[in-house]
Design an enzyme around this catalytic site. Sequence first.
Site: not given
Length: 152
Positions: A39-41
Amino acid sequence: MNPLDVRVFDEDGKEVTLRDVVKGKWTVLYVYPKDNTPGCTTEAKEFTELLPEFERLGFRVIGVSKDSVKSHQRFKEKHGLKVRLLSDPNAELIKALGAWGKKKRYGKEYEGVIRSTFILNPEGEIVWKKINVRAKGHAAKVLEEARKLVGE
């Protein structure tokens, strides 16, 4: 504590305050849990992809997490990220922004970073915020809010 006065580390390991970083310019500050997670990527890549449009509107885009400066450097290099990343190892800024709290995973409750985004005006005031966001497609939604704020 005022979030603007919290000390964090920039990508070069230099200690700065949020006030130093946002002064005089519209700023999108997004808080995310961990470098190199799916998700962060996704979120970081989407903000990077839209960065030219944010910049055209007069905005800078900055991500902040508890990860170390070295982790941020590897994260940026691995994914070709262009957004600036700040390291808040003790989550002081994250907590001051209200992006820390109870989370649940696999039935267990714990405290942690809540994915959140803030827009600060050139005076450093938070003029828009969204707590507990979904990563995919979020950068485009923030861009729409940025356009509204500058009257475009």
